[in-house]
Design a protein around this motif. Sequence first.
Motif, PDB file in Angstrom:
ATOM      1  N   SER B 197      -8.517  -5.425 -12.012  1.00 19.45           N
ATOM      2  CA  SER B 197      -8.248  -6.454 -13.016  1.00 19.45           C
ATOM      3  C   SER B 197      -6.765  -6.797 -13.013  1.00 19.45           C
ATOM      4  N   GLN B 198      -6.490  -7.999 -13.495  1.00 20.62           N
ATOM      5  CA  GLN B 198      -5.115  -8.466 -13.576  1.00 20.62           C
ATOM      6  C   GLN B 198      -4.435  -7.820 -14.775  1.00 20.62           C
ATOM      7  N   THR B 199      -3.155  -7.569 -14.696  1.00 16.16           N
ATOM      8  CA  THR B 199      -2.414  -7.063 -15.847  1.00 16.16           C
ATOM      9  C   THR B 199      -1.061  -7.750 -15.915  1.00 16.16           C
ATOM     10  N   ALA B 200      -0.533  -7.830 -17.119  1.00 16.22           N
ATOM     11  CA  ALA B 200       0.755  -8.504 -17.291  1.00 16.22           C
ATOM     12  C   ALA B 200       1.890  -7.672 -16.703  1.00 16.22           C
ATOM     13  N   SER B 201       1.625  -6.358 -16.637  1.00 19.64           N
ATOM     14  CA  SER B 201       2.695  -5.465 -16.211  1.00 19.64           C
ATOM     15  C   SER B 201       2.757  -5.368 -14.686  1.00 19.64           C
ATOM     16  N   THR B 202       3.957  -5.424 -14.141  1.00 22.96           N
ATOM     17  CA  THR B 202       4.096  -5.309 -12.691  1.00 22.96           C
ATOM     18  C   THR B 202       4.584  -3.925 -12.282  1.00 22.96           C
ATOM     19  N   GLU B 203       4.758  -3.050 -13.268  1.00 21.37           N
ATOM     20  CA  GLU B 203       5.280  -1.732 -12.929  1.00 21.37           C
ATOM     21  C   GLU B 203       4.214  -0.936 -12.169  1.00 21.37           C
ATOM     22  N   HIS B 204       4.693  -0.030 -11.367  1.00 23.95           N
ATOM     23  CA  HIS B 204       3.792   0.814 -10.594  1.00 23.95           C
ATOM     24  C   HIS B 204       3.345   1.991 -11.463  1.00 23.95           C
ATOM     25  N   ARG B 205       2.038   2.175 -11.571  1.00 21.03           N
ATOM     26  CA  ARG B 205       1.537   3.333 -12.326  1.00 21.03           C
ATOM     27  C   ARG B 205       0.896   4.306 -11.360  1.00 21.03           C
ATOM     28  N   GLN B 206       1.376   5.532 -11.411  1.00 19.60           N
ATOM     29  CA  GLN B 206       0.883   6.563 -10.499  1.00 19.60           C
ATOM     30  C   GLN B 206      -0.619   6.795 -10.692  1.00 19.60           C
ATOM     31  N   PRO B 207      -1.341   7.048  -9.609  1.00 20.52           N
ATOM     32  CA  PRO B 207      -2.772   7.340  -9.741  1.00 20.52           C
ATOM     33  C   PRO B 207      -3.022   8.601 -10.565  1.00 20.52           C
ATOM     34  N   LYS B 208      -4.067   8.534 -11.358  1.00 19.75           N
ATOM     35  CA  LYS B 208      -4.419   9.660 -12.235  1.00 19.75           C
ATOM     36  C   LYS B 208      -5.943   9.780 -12.232  1.00 19.75           C
ATOM     37  N   THR B 209      -6.449  10.981 -12.090  1.00 16.63           N
ATOM     38  CA  THR B 209      -7.904  11.162 -12.064  1.00 16.63           C
ATOM     39  C   THR B 209      -8.388  11.720 -13.393  1.00 16.63           C
ATOM     40  N   GLN B 210      -9.427  11.083 -13.930  1.00 11.78           N
ATOM     41  CA  GLN B 210     -10.097  11.613 -15.111  1.00 11.78           C
ATOM     42  C   GLN B 210     -11.566  11.762 -14.788  1.00 11.78           C
ATOM     43  N   THR B 211     -12.234  12.626 -15.526  1.00  8.03           N
ATOM     44  CA  THR B 211     -13.653  12.848 -15.280  1.00  8.03           C
ATOM     45  C   THR B 211     -14.435  12.480 -16.521  1.00  8.03           C
ATOM     46  N   MET B 212     -15.514  11.764 -16.324  1.00  6.93           N
ATOM     47  CA  MET B 212     -16.378  11.422 -17.449  1.00  6.93           C
ATOM     48  C   MET B 212     -17.821  11.403 -16.969  1.00  6.93           C
ATOM     49  N   GLN B 213     -18.691  12.027 -17.712  1.00  5.66           N
ATOM     50  CA  GLN B 213     -20.124  12.082 -17.392  1.00  5.66           C
ATOM     51  C   GLN B 213     -20.368  12.473 -15.945  1.00  5.66           C
ATOM     52  N   GLY B 214     -19.528  13.366 -15.438  1.00  5.86           N
ATOM     53  CA  GLY B 214     -19.742  13.855 -14.085  1.00  5.86           C
ATOM     54  C   GLY B 214     -19.200  12.957 -12.996  1.00  5.86           C
ATOM     55  N   PHE B 215     -18.572  11.865 -13.358  1.00  2.00           N
ATOM     56  CA  PHE B 215     -17.975  10.995 -12.353  1.00  2.00           C
ATOM     57  C   PHE B 215     -16.461  11.154 -12.373  1.00  2.00           C
ATOM     58  N   ASN B 216     -15.878  11.034 -11.190  1.00  2.00           N
ATOM     59  CA  ASN B 216     -14.428  11.006 -11.119  1.00  2.00           C
ATOM     60  C   ASN B 216     -13.957   9.566 -11.150  1.00  2.00           C
ATOM     61  N   CYS B 217     -12.907   9.322 -11.926  1.00  2.00           N
ATOM     62  CA  CYS B 217     -12.326   7.991 -11.986  1.00  2.00           C
ATOM     63  C   CYS B 217     -10.829   8.116 -11.739  1.00  2.00           C
ATOM     64  N   ARG B 218     -10.363   7.450 -10.695  1.00  2.00           N
ATOM     65  CA  ARG B 218      -8.934   7.471 -10.373  1.00  2.00           C
ATOM     66  C   ARG B 218      -8.368   6.100 -10.686  1.00  2.00           C
ATOM     67  N   ARG B 219      -7.349   6.098 -11.528  1.00  2.00           N
ATOM     68  CA  ARG B 219      -6.832   4.856 -12.076  1.00  2.00           C
ATOM     69  C   ARG B 219      -5.374   4.722 -11.694  1.00  2.00           C
ATOM     70  N   TRP B 220      -4.988   3.509 -11.261  1.00  2.00           N
ATOM     71  CA  TRP B 220      -3.568   3.273 -11.001  1.00  2.00           C
ATOM     72  C   TRP B 220      -3.242   1.795 -11.149  1.00  2.00           C
ATOM     73  N   GLY B 221      -1.968   1.488 -11.144  1.00  2.00           N
ATOM     74  CA  GLY B 221      -1.548   0.100 -11.287  1.00  2.00           C
ATOM     75  C   GLY B 221      -0.460  -0.224 -10.278  1.00  2.00           C
ATOM     76  N   ASN B 222      -0.567  -1.418  -9.718  1.00  2.00           N
ATOM     77  CA  ASN B 222       0.403  -1.819  -8.711  1.00  2.00           C
ATOM     78  C   ASN B 222       0.354  -3.323  -8.535  1.00  2.00           C
ATOM     79  N   ARG B 223       1.491  -3.954  -8.303  1.00  2.00           N
ATOM     80  CA  ARG B 223       1.570  -5.379  -7.963  1.00  2.00           C
ATOM     81  C   ARG B 223       0.830  -6.262  -8.977  1.00  2.00           C
ATOM     82  N   GLY B 224       0.924  -5.917 -10.273  1.00  2.00           N
ATOM     83  CA  GLY B 224       0.284  -6.743 -11.290  1.00  2.00           C
ATOM     84  C   GLY B 224      -1.221  -6.575 -11.370  1.00  2.00           C
ATOM     85  N   LEU B 225      -1.747  -5.520 -10.761  1.00  2.00           N
ATOM     86  CA  LEU B 225      -3.183  -5.273 -10.831  1.00  2.00           C
ATOM     87  C   LEU B 225      -3.444  -3.858 -11.336  1.00  2.00           C
TER      88      LEU B 225
END
Lengths: 182, 255
Positions: B197-225
Motif C-alpha cells: 500500500s501507498q504511504t505518505a512517509s518515505t522513511e525506511h522502516r526496518q522489516p519486523k516479523t509478527q505472528t498471528m493465528q499461526g501465520f508469520n507476517c513480515r512488515r516493512w516500509g520503503n520508497r513510500g510504500l
Amino acid sequence: MPATDDLQKARRFREAALPYLDDVYTLARYLLRDASDAEDAVQECYLRALKHFDSYRGPAMKPWLFAILRNVCNAEYARRAHRPSAIEDTPGAAEQTPLWHETEASPETEVLRSRDAGAIRKLIDALAEPFKETFVLREINNLSYREIAEAVGVPVGTVMSRLARARAMLRAAWMAEEEQTK
Amino acid sequence: MTCDEARILLHALLDNELDAGHAREVEAHIAGCPACAAELSAQREMQRVLADTNLRYTAPADLRARIEASLPQPQRQQPSRRSVLRGFAMGSAVSALAASGVIAVVLRQDDQQRILSEVVSAHLRSLQAGHLTDVVSTDQHTVKPWFNGKLDVAPPVIDLTAQGFTLVGGRLDYIDARAIGAVVYRRRQHVINLFVSQTASTEHRQPKTQTMQGFNCRRWGNRGLNFWAVSDLGADELAEFVDKFEAAMKANVEG
Ligand SMILES: [Zn+2]
C-alpha cells in the motif's frame, strides 16, 4: 466440485472465527444477561457468519462477528416483548444529558474499593443500552474505537460519547453502592 | 476546549486513541481545569480496577462442540469473484466503513495490531478455493500492468523464481477499508501474499516479523510504500523472501 471444497472452507472458517468464541460469548452474556439465551445467540451467530464467510472481505474478524451477534441479539430483544426492542432504539434523551451530573461527589477524594468480578458484572449488566454494549466492546472485548464503530454501525464520535457516558454511569453506580455498604 | 468536550475526549486519552495534537489539547485543558482533572484520575482509577478483574466469560464446551459439529458439511455456495468484491451483506458495517474516513483525523494512524489482523484475515480469505489470484501469471510483465488503473499506485511485481520464490499472480484485496494490491508467490506448497500500500512517509522502516493465528507476517516500509508479507512459511524463510525481494527492488531501481 466435490465436498472437499466445503471442507476446506469450513477449515478456513474454523481457523478464522473460532478463536473468538469466548469473545463472542462474553458479549452475548452481557447483551442478553442469560446464559442459555447467550448460547443460542452465539450458535446462531456462527451459523450466519459461516453462511456469509464467502463474501466476507473485512473489517477484522472480531468486529465482523460482533456485528452479526448484535443482529441476532436484536432479534432476541424483539422476541422478548417486555424488553426494549432494539439496541438502537433506546438512547433517546439519556444520550443528551451532560456527563458529569453523576460524578458530582468530589471524585478525587473517593477511591473505588476492589470488588469481586461477580459484583462488577452486575453493575455492568445494569447499564442501559446502547451504553453497555459500547462499554463491553471496549473494556472487556478490547476493540479499538474504530472497530466498535464498525461492529455497531455508528460514527466514532458516537462511540466516544457513549463510552464516556457508560463509564460515568458505571462509576456513579459503583460509588452509590459503596455509599450504601459503608 | 470546553469541559463538555474534555469529558468525552479524556476517555480517548485514557484509551490511547488520540493523535498527538488532540492529546495535547486535552492535556492542556485538564492542566487548567481541576474538575476535569479529577474526572480523569477517577476514570483512570476505575479502569485500573476493571483491568485487574476478570470480567470475561468462557464459552461452555458443549457450545463449542455444537458449533464445531455444524461446520464440516456447510451449505455449498458459489460466490463469483465479483460478489466477493461487492463486500459482505451487512448494512451496518458498510456504513461504518464509510464513516471511518471522517475519524482518521482524530484517531491514531498506526493502529498496527488491527491492520495486522486484517492482513492475516485477507491472507486466510485468499487461501479459500478460487480466491488466490485475479490474474494468474508467472510473468511479471503480465502481472504488473494488470494492476494499472485498479489502484492509485501499482505494486512492484518482481519475479523471484531464480531466488526460489515463484511468482503466481496478483489480486485486488481490501485492507483497512481500502483497495490494496496483493502479489502472490509460492515456495513449495506455501503461499506468500505480499500486500503493498501507498504511504505518505518515505522513511525506511526496518522489516519486523509478527505472528498471528499461526501465520508469520513480515512488515516493512520503503520508497513510500508499506509492505506486508504473510505466509505459513517459517520466520527464517519469510525473512529470506523479504531480503531477496528488497535486493531485487534495489537492483531494479539502480539498474
Ligand atoms: Zn474542564
